[in-house]
Design an enzyme around this catalytic site. Sequence first.
Site, PDB file in Angstrom:
ATOM      1  CG  ASP A  11      17.314 -16.579  28.159  1.00 18.88           C
ATOM      2  OD1 ASP A  11      16.520 -16.021  27.370  1.00 18.88           O
ATOM      3  OD2 ASP A  11      17.211 -17.769  28.467  1.00 18.88           O
ATOM      4  CE  LYS A  34      14.422 -19.672  24.286  1.00 19.87           C
ATOM      5  NZ  LYS A  34      13.740 -18.630  25.078  1.00 19.87           N
ATOM      6  CG  ASP A  61      10.399 -18.365  23.817  1.00 21.47           C
ATOM      7  OD1 ASP A  61       9.187 -18.607  23.683  1.00 21.47           O
ATOM      8  OD2 ASP A  61      11.087 -18.814  24.755  1.00 21.47           O
ATOM      9  CG  LEU A  62       8.244 -12.182  21.782  1.00 24.22           C
ATOM     10  CD1 LEU A  62       7.750 -11.019  20.946  1.00 24.22           C
ATOM     11  CD2 LEU A  62       9.219 -11.675  22.842  1.00 24.22           C
ATOM     12  CE  LYS A  63       8.100 -19.591  27.220  1.00 23.90           C
ATOM     13  NZ  LYS A  63       9.402 -19.019  26.857  1.00 23.90           N
ATOM     14  CG  ASP A  66      -4.066 -10.522  25.113  1.00 21.79           C
ATOM     15  OD1 ASP A  66      -5.294 -10.444  25.332  1.00 21.79           O
ATOM     16  OD2 ASP A  66      -3.253  -9.648  25.467  1.00 21.79           O
ATOM     17  CB  ILE A  67      -8.641 -11.706  23.379  1.00 22.56           C
ATOM     18  CG1 ILE A  67      -8.106 -10.337  22.946  1.00 22.56           C
ATOM     19  CG2 ILE A  67      -9.146 -11.668  24.816  1.00 22.56           C
ATOM     20  CD1 ILE A  67      -9.191  -9.268  22.848  1.00 22.56           C
ATOM     21  CB  THR A 123      10.903 -27.231  30.764  1.00 23.24           C
ATOM     22  OG1 THR A 123      11.288 -25.925  30.330  1.00 23.24           O
ATOM     23  CG2 THR A 123      10.696 -28.090  29.545  1.00 23.24           C
ATOM     24  NE  ARG A 185      20.001 -26.558  33.423  1.00 28.05           N
ATOM     25  CZ  ARG A 185      19.277 -25.749  32.652  1.00 28.05           C
ATOM     26  NH1 ARG A 185      19.339 -25.828  31.328  1.00 28.05           N
ATOM     27  NH2 ARG A 185      18.491 -24.833  33.186  1.00 28.05           N
ATOM     28  CD  GLN A 194      14.121 -24.969  32.343  1.00 25.17           C
ATOM     29  OE1 GLN A 194      12.967 -25.331  32.579  1.00 25.17           O
ATOM     30  NE2 GLN A 194      14.420 -24.244  31.293  1.00 25.17           N
ATOM     31  N   GLY A 214      20.245 -22.682  27.051  1.00 25.91           N
ATOM     32  CA  GLY A 214      20.587 -21.338  27.519  1.00 25.91           C
ATOM     33  C   GLY A 214      21.794 -21.370  28.418  1.00 25.91           C
ATOM     34  NE  ARG A 215      19.140 -20.939  33.263  1.00 23.35           N
ATOM     35  CZ  ARG A 215      18.132 -21.163  34.093  1.00 23.35           C
ATOM     36  NH1 ARG A 215      18.129 -20.604  35.289  1.00 23.35           N
ATOM     37  NH2 ARG A 215      17.116 -21.943  33.728  1.00 23.35           N
TER      38      ARG A 215
HETATM   39  O1  C5P Z   1      18.934 -21.541  30.660  1.00 24.20           O
HETATM   40  P1  C5P Z   1      18.002 -22.586  30.132  1.00 24.20           P
HETATM   41  O2  C5P Z   1      18.673 -23.571  29.206  1.00 24.20           O
HETATM   42  O3  C5P Z   1      17.159 -23.221  31.209  1.00 24.20           O
HETATM   43  O4  C5P Z   1      17.010 -21.731  29.216  1.00 24.20           O
HETATM   44  C1  C5P Z   1      15.880 -22.295  28.611  1.00 24.20           C
HETATM   45  C2  C5P Z   1      15.224 -21.274  27.724  1.00 24.20           C
HETATM   46  O5  C5P Z   1      14.073 -21.865  27.160  1.00 24.20           O
HETATM   47  C3  C5P Z   1      14.758 -20.017  28.438  1.00 24.20           C
HETATM   48  O6  C5P Z   1      14.938 -18.948  27.525  1.00 24.20           O
HETATM   49  C4  C5P Z   1      13.283 -20.230  28.672  1.00 24.20           C
HETATM   50  O7  C5P Z   1      12.552 -19.042  28.637  1.00 24.20           O
HETATM   51  C5  C5P Z   1      12.904 -21.124  27.487  1.00 24.20           C
HETATM   52  N1  C5P Z   1      11.752 -22.016  27.684  1.00 24.20           N
HETATM   53  C6  C5P Z   1      11.695 -22.963  28.692  1.00 24.20           C
HETATM   54  N2  C5P Z   1      10.599 -23.772  28.821  1.00 24.20           N
HETATM   55  C7  C5P Z   1       9.572 -23.660  27.976  1.00 24.20           C
HETATM   56  C8  C5P Z   1       9.626 -22.714  26.950  1.00 24.20           C
HETATM   57  C9  C5P Z   1      10.748 -21.909  26.827  1.00 24.20           C
HETATM   58  O8  C5P Z   1      12.651 -23.093  29.453  1.00 24.20           O
HETATM   59  N3  C5P Z   1       8.540 -24.478  28.060  1.00 24.20           N
END
Ligand code: C5P
Length: 238
Positions: A11, A34, A61-63, A66-67, A123, A185, A194, A214-215
């Site tokens: 990210d 990702k 991960d573009l989620k 749409d139609i 989440t 985490r 989250q 991620g973070r």
């Molecule tokens: O920084 P962190 O570990 O919270 O990042 C989680 C990653 O997972 C982010 O890129 C977020 O967009 C993605 N994600 C999420 N929950 C979902 C689907 C994807 O946190 N249900």
Amino acid sequence: MRIERPIIALDFPDRNETVQFLSEFPKDESLFVKIGMELYYSEGTDMVREIKAMGHDVFLDLKCHDIPHTVESAMKVLGKIGVDLTTLHASGGSEMMAAAKSGMLDGSNGKQTARLLAITQLTSTNQQMVEEEQLVSVPLKESVLNYARLAKKSGMDGVVCSAQEARIIAAETGKNFLRVTPGIRLAGGASGDQKRVMTPDEAARNQSSAIVVGRAITQAKDRVKTYQTVKKLWEDAK
Ligand code: C5P
């Protein structure tokens, strides 16, 4: 089915920060990363191709939501790029998910197709939001389970859910249906936005098939070392 390496959420706002991050890892270390909306909107498909060329696996991960026709066409494009995993929202419905699969197969044209994951409930969503904002009257877990069943029926390869729901989804949909879980985490780490979080080892014990981190990694002081810690916790808790 289990994805052995923790998936790192890149990210980052642009290519510079992304390449800097990846260059901190040993050259021969193949990662599963990702690419989300931020990086993709900023750098586009060139970034995906560049990271694939470095030898990493890519979860795009573009989620999509749409139609059916639009999602089918979008998946056709992603099929051509050749990513390993991609996402769409289960709330888009069974017709949209089936169209996505057909677009992906069409675009891949004989190449290995990306596995499609359906987002159940983000989440960052909690019970109060489900009740008050979505006006969903069943408990959040039931809503997640409902989307998982719908995704399986619609030909998806798995879902994105919180590790807290991985076990009940596995019991309902079987081991081969992937449960990819963000919201990870390290013990004592900040949860940020989250709401439904778990540590890597708790997620493994709760039958998560893959973790997305991620973070906890990208904002750590020593990012490679933190990745290795996460990986070890995840692997050891099989
Ligand atoms: O920084 P962190 O570990 O919270 O990042 C989680 C990653 O997972 C982010 O890129 C977020 O967009 C993605 N994600 C999420 N929950 C979902 C689907 C994807 O946190 N249900």
